[in-house]
Design a protein around this motif. Structure first.
Motif, PDB file in Angstrom:
ATOM      1  N   LEU A  33     -20.779  19.784  19.241  1.00 50.33           N
ATOM      2  CA  LEU A  33     -19.755  20.779  18.922  1.00 50.33           C
ATOM      3  C   LEU A  33     -20.041  22.100  19.626  1.00 50.33           C
ATOM      4  N   HIS A  34     -21.313  22.458  19.721  1.00 47.69           N
ATOM      5  CA  HIS A  34     -21.683  23.695  20.416  1.00 47.69           C
ATOM      6  C   HIS A  34     -21.307  23.608  21.898  1.00 47.69           C
ATOM      7  N   LYS A  35     -21.599  22.458  22.518  1.00 46.03           N
ATOM      8  CA  LYS A  35     -21.225  22.266  23.934  1.00 46.03           C
ATOM      9  C   LYS A  35     -19.712  22.345  24.096  1.00 46.03           C
ATOM     10  N   SER A  36     -18.990  21.764  23.149  1.00 45.70           N
ATOM     11  CA  SER A  36     -17.537  21.780  23.199  1.00 45.70           C
ATOM     12  C   SER A  36     -17.004  23.216  23.113  1.00 45.70           C
ATOM     13  N   GLN A  37     -17.597  24.016  22.263  1.00 46.07           N
ATOM     14  CA  GLN A  37     -17.176  25.413  22.142  1.00 46.07           C
ATOM     15  C   GLN A  37     -17.473  26.193  23.420  1.00 46.07           C
ATOM     16  N   GLU A  38     -18.626  25.911  24.033  1.00 44.41           N
ATOM     17  CA  GLU A  38     -18.958  26.573  25.305  1.00 44.41           C
ATOM     18  C   GLU A  38     -17.924  26.215  26.373  1.00 44.41           C
ATOM     19  N   LEU A  39     -17.570  24.929  26.423  1.00 42.06           N
ATOM     20  CA  LEU A  39     -16.581  24.481  27.405  1.00 42.06           C
ATOM     21  C   LEU A  39     -15.230  25.129  27.131  1.00 42.06           C
ATOM     22  N   ASP A  40     -14.848  25.217  25.866  1.00 48.18           N
ATOM     23  CA  ASP A  40     -13.589  25.883  25.504  1.00 48.18           C
ATOM     24  C   ASP A  40     -13.563  27.320  26.017  1.00 48.18           C
ATOM     25  N   GLU A  41     -14.661  28.025  25.893  1.00 45.03           N
ATOM     26  CA  GLU A  41     -14.726  29.414  26.357  1.00 45.03           C
ATOM     27  C   GLU A  41     -14.501  29.504  27.862  1.00 45.03           C
ATOM     28  N   LEU A  42     -15.120  28.597  28.606  1.00 42.46           N
ATOM     29  CA  LEU A  42     -14.936  28.611  30.056  1.00 42.46           C
ATOM     30  C   LEU A  42     -13.510  28.242  30.434  1.00 42.46           C
ATOM     31  N   LEU A  43     -12.944  27.264  29.737  1.00 41.43           N
ATOM     32  CA  LEU A  43     -11.561  26.883  30.020  1.00 41.43           C
ATOM     33  C   LEU A  43     -10.597  28.011  29.680  1.00 41.43           C
ATOM     34  N   ASN A  44     -10.894  28.755  28.636  1.00 42.19           N
ATOM     35  CA  ASN A  44     -10.068  29.918  28.298  1.00 42.19           C
ATOM     36  C   ASN A  44     -10.156  30.982  29.392  1.00 42.19           C
ATOM     37  N   LEU A  45     -11.348  31.186  29.937  1.00 47.63           N
ATOM     38  CA  LEU A  45     -11.492  32.122  31.058  1.00 47.63           C
ATOM     39  C   LEU A  45     -10.632  31.682  32.237  1.00 47.63           C
ATOM     40  N   LEU A  46     -10.688  30.411  32.532  1.00 49.99           N
ATOM     41  CA  LEU A  46      -9.908  29.868  33.643  1.00 49.99           C
ATOM     42  C   LEU A  46      -8.417  30.044  33.387  1.00 49.99           C
ATOM     43  N   THR A  47      -7.987  29.735  32.190  1.00 48.61           N
ATOM     44  CA  THR A  47      -6.572  29.846  31.842  1.00 48.61           C
ATOM     45  C   THR A  47      -6.098  31.289  31.930  1.00 48.61           C
ATOM     46  N   ASN A  48      -6.934  32.222  31.512  1.00 50.56           N
ATOM     47  CA  ASN A  48      -6.554  33.632  31.555  1.00 50.56           C
ATOM     48  C   ASN A  48      -6.528  34.181  32.976  1.00 50.56           C
ATOM     49  N   GLU A  49      -7.235  33.545  33.882  1.00 52.03           N
ATOM     50  CA  GLU A  49      -7.291  33.997  35.268  1.00 52.03           C
ATOM     51  C   GLU A  49      -6.105  33.509  36.082  1.00 52.03           C
ATOM     52  N   LYS A  50      -5.518  32.386  35.681  1.00 50.98           N
ATOM     53  CA  LYS A  50      -4.447  31.784  36.467  1.00 50.98           C
ATOM     54  C   LYS A  50      -3.195  31.666  35.619  1.00 50.98           C
ATOM     55  N   GLU A  51      -2.079  31.698  36.259  1.00 46.35           N
ATOM     56  CA  GLU A  51      -0.816  31.434  35.584  1.00 46.35           C
ATOM     57  C   GLU A  51      -0.754  29.935  35.273  1.00 46.35           C
ATOM     58  N   PRO A  52      -0.140  29.538  34.170  1.00 47.06           N
ATOM     59  CA  PRO A  52      -0.091  28.118  33.804  1.00 47.06           C
ATOM     60  C   PRO A  52       0.452  27.218  34.913  1.00 47.06           C
ATOM     61  N   ASN A  53       1.434  27.661  35.671  1.00 52.69           N
ATOM     62  CA  ASN A  53       1.992  26.821  36.741  1.00 52.69           C
ATOM     63  C   ASN A  53       1.079  26.719  37.948  1.00 52.69           C
ATOM     64  N   ASP A  54       0.052  27.582  38.025  1.00 47.01           N
ATOM     65  CA  ASP A  54      -0.866  27.566  39.170  1.00 47.01           C
ATOM     66  C   ASP A  54      -2.045  26.639  38.953  1.00 47.01           C
ATOM     67  N   LEU A  55      -2.259  26.154  37.731  1.00 50.04           N
ATOM     68  CA  LEU A  55      -3.428  25.326  37.440  1.00 50.04           C
ATOM     69  C   LEU A  55      -3.295  23.980  38.147  1.00 50.04           C
TER      70      LEU A  55
END
Length: 58
Positions: A33-55
């Motif tokens: 679960l801890h690894k999953s939360q870490e991954l979620d944080e990185l994915l959130n960073l990625l999502t905030n950096e790019k527009e949804p249509n650019d992913l």
């Protein structure tokens, strides 16, 4: 902020660690679960950096 390439690399490494941890300890184990939360944080960073249509999904 680190480069997008470095962020993608970290996400991929953590994704593999998450799968391995889940297979070893179980998918509801605290370590997993801890690894999953870490991954979620990185994915959130990625999502905030790019527009949804650019992913790009690999």
């Amino acid at each position: 902020m680190e480069s997008m390439e470095a962020l993608f690399e970290k996400i991929e490494v953590l994704r593999k660690e998450l799968i391995t941890t889940g297979l070893i300890y179980g998918f509801t184990a605290p370590k997993t679960l801890h690894k999953s939360q870490e991954l979620d944080e990185l994915l959130n960073l990625l999502t905030n950096e790019k527009e949804p249509n650019d992913l790009e999904y690999v």
